[in-house]
Design a protein around this motif. Structure first.
Motif, PDB file in Angstrom:
ATOM      1  N   LEU A 158       0.688  -1.669   0.090  1.00 49.47           N
ATOM      2  CA  LEU A 158       0.251   0.198   0.117  1.00 49.47           C
ATOM      3  C   LEU A 158       1.101   1.328  -0.098  1.00 49.47           C
ATOM      4  N   LEU A 159       0.895   2.005  -1.066  1.00 48.33           N
ATOM      5  CA  LEU A 159       1.253   3.000  -1.031  1.00 48.33           C
ATOM      6  C   LEU A 159       0.644   4.660  -0.272  1.00 48.33           C
ATOM      7  N   ALA A 160       1.072   5.507   0.323  1.00 49.11           N
ATOM      8  CA  ALA A 160       0.537   6.467   0.787  1.00 49.11           C
ATOM      9  C   ALA A 160       1.700   8.071   0.502  1.00 49.11           C
ATOM     10  N   HIS A 161       0.518   9.160  -0.166  1.00 50.68           N
ATOM     11  CA  HIS A 161       1.804   9.921  -1.110  1.00 50.68           C
ATOM     12  C   HIS A 161       0.768  11.307   0.678  1.00 50.68           C
ATOM     13  N   HIS A 162       0.976  12.084   0.347  1.00 48.96           N
ATOM     14  CA  HIS A 162       0.815  13.528   1.029  1.00 48.96           C
ATOM     15  C   HIS A 162       1.220  14.813   0.510  1.00 48.96           C
ATOM     16  N   PRO A 163       0.929  15.841   0.261  1.00 52.09           N
ATOM     17  CA  PRO A 163       1.031  16.613  -0.750  1.00 52.09           C
ATOM     18  C   PRO A 163       1.746  17.904   0.073  1.00 52.09           C
ATOM     19  N   ALA A 164       1.925  17.939   1.053  1.00 52.58           N
ATOM     20  CA  ALA A 164       2.826  18.605   2.474  1.00 52.58           C
ATOM     21  C   ALA A 164       3.727  18.871   3.824  1.00 52.58           C
ATOM     22  N   LEU A 165       3.532  17.744   3.673  1.00 55.12           N
ATOM     23  CA  LEU A 165       4.059  17.026   4.839  1.00 55.12           C
ATOM     24  C   LEU A 165       5.532  17.145   4.872  1.00 55.12           C
ATOM     25  N   ASP A 166       5.764  17.050   6.061  1.00 52.17           N
ATOM     26  CA  ASP A 166       7.803  16.813   5.643  1.00 52.17           C
ATOM     27  C   ASP A 166       7.716  15.157   5.358  1.00 52.17           C
TER      28      ASP A 166
END
Length: 281
Positions: A158-166
């Motif tokens: 499972l891949l999880a992407h966040h646009p703003a977090l470090d």
């Protein structure tokens, strides 16, 4: 550059940021070093977060041994057979759903992709890979549903992407809220996490393959550069961090080599072959 006392039986190397140059090629020096290692009787195994279908970058440089560990330990493939899956260690659907729920709550704005044995499936807002189009685009809850179109295919990651977090802060957060359901790591410079089944890592699958061949940890030399390499580097008898490695890898790994752009893996192999005798098999 510190070297083991005896020639190892197996070299385990990460690819991106380690064996591969930044343009994703294998240098002529590295190609020659890999061939020399195998000619000297050392087994070379690629251990990567990449899926099997992204292994064309090294498939031409496989010699006597064709096994590679992909997906951070979730898949073992035979590169001599075009990336044929030999073994999978899938993420259970219920674990994947629990991870999605935990991260949705803890990190609003997160988007997900599901890596199955045949390809990538992802949410509409997940950053796409232009060179690797999705099999299906839908909310992850739909992608993981028991009646999903591809529900019969194992989930490798499972891949999880966040646009703003470090990126490192995202990793720490995810481990705190979802670590009970899977192994959370990262290998990308972006805030992109890779989540495998509990107990599945590069280290655990490599250890299993070595045990089957009667190879001890002290007979293994490993190379890596990112957090997803840490367990493997800690398991191997001799471990090298690349000069370009993540600070956590540099802090945890006793030995150093030059960067991936400066043929760091090849340099160690050359030194090993020039001054060490083989150990008894």
């Amino acid at each position: 550059m510190s070297l083991p006392e005896a020639l190892p039986r197996l070299i385990a190397t990460d690819l991106d940021g380690t064996l591969l140059r930044d343009d994703k090629t294998v240098s002529a020096r590295t190609i020659a070093a890999l061939a020399a290692a195998e000619s000297a009787g050392l087994e070379v195994i690629f251990v990567t977060g990449r899926p099997a279908r992204w292994m064309n970058v090294v498939s031409d440089h496989v010699h006597g041994h064709g096994i590679a560990i992909c997906g951070n330990g979730a898949a073992v493939v035979d590169l001599h057979q075009g990336g044929e899956l030999v073994e999978t260690r899938p993420l259970p659907r219920e674990n994947a759903c629990a991870i999605v729920g935990a991260l949705r709550t803890a990190a609003p704005g997160v988007t997900f992709a599901v890596e199955r044995t045949t390809g990538l499936h992802y949410e509409p807002d997940y950053p796409p890979f232009g060179f690797d189009p999705a099999f299906e685009i839908a909310p992850v809850e739909r992608l993981l549903a028991p009646d999903a179109r591809h529900a019969g295919l194992p989930v490798l990651k499972l891949l999880a992407h966040h646009p703003a977090l470090d990126p490192d802060a995202f990793l720490t957060l995810a481990r705190s809220v979802a670590g009970a359901y899977g192994e959370v790591t990262r290998s990308s410079p972006a805030a992109l996490l890779e989540i495998s089944a509990p107990g599945v890592s590069k280290a655990s699958t490599l250890a299993d393959r070595c045990a089957r061949r009667g190879i001890r940890p002290d007979e293994v030399v490993a190379f890596g550069d990112m957090p997803n390499d840490l367990e493997m580097l800690g398991w191997a008898g001799t471990a090298y961090a690349m000069a370009n490695a993540h600070p956590a890898v540099l802090a945890a790994t006793p030995h150093r080599t030059t960067s991936n752009e400066d043929d760091g893996v090849a340099r160690v192999i050359e030194q090993l072959l020039s001054c060490r005798r083989p150990v008894a098999g």
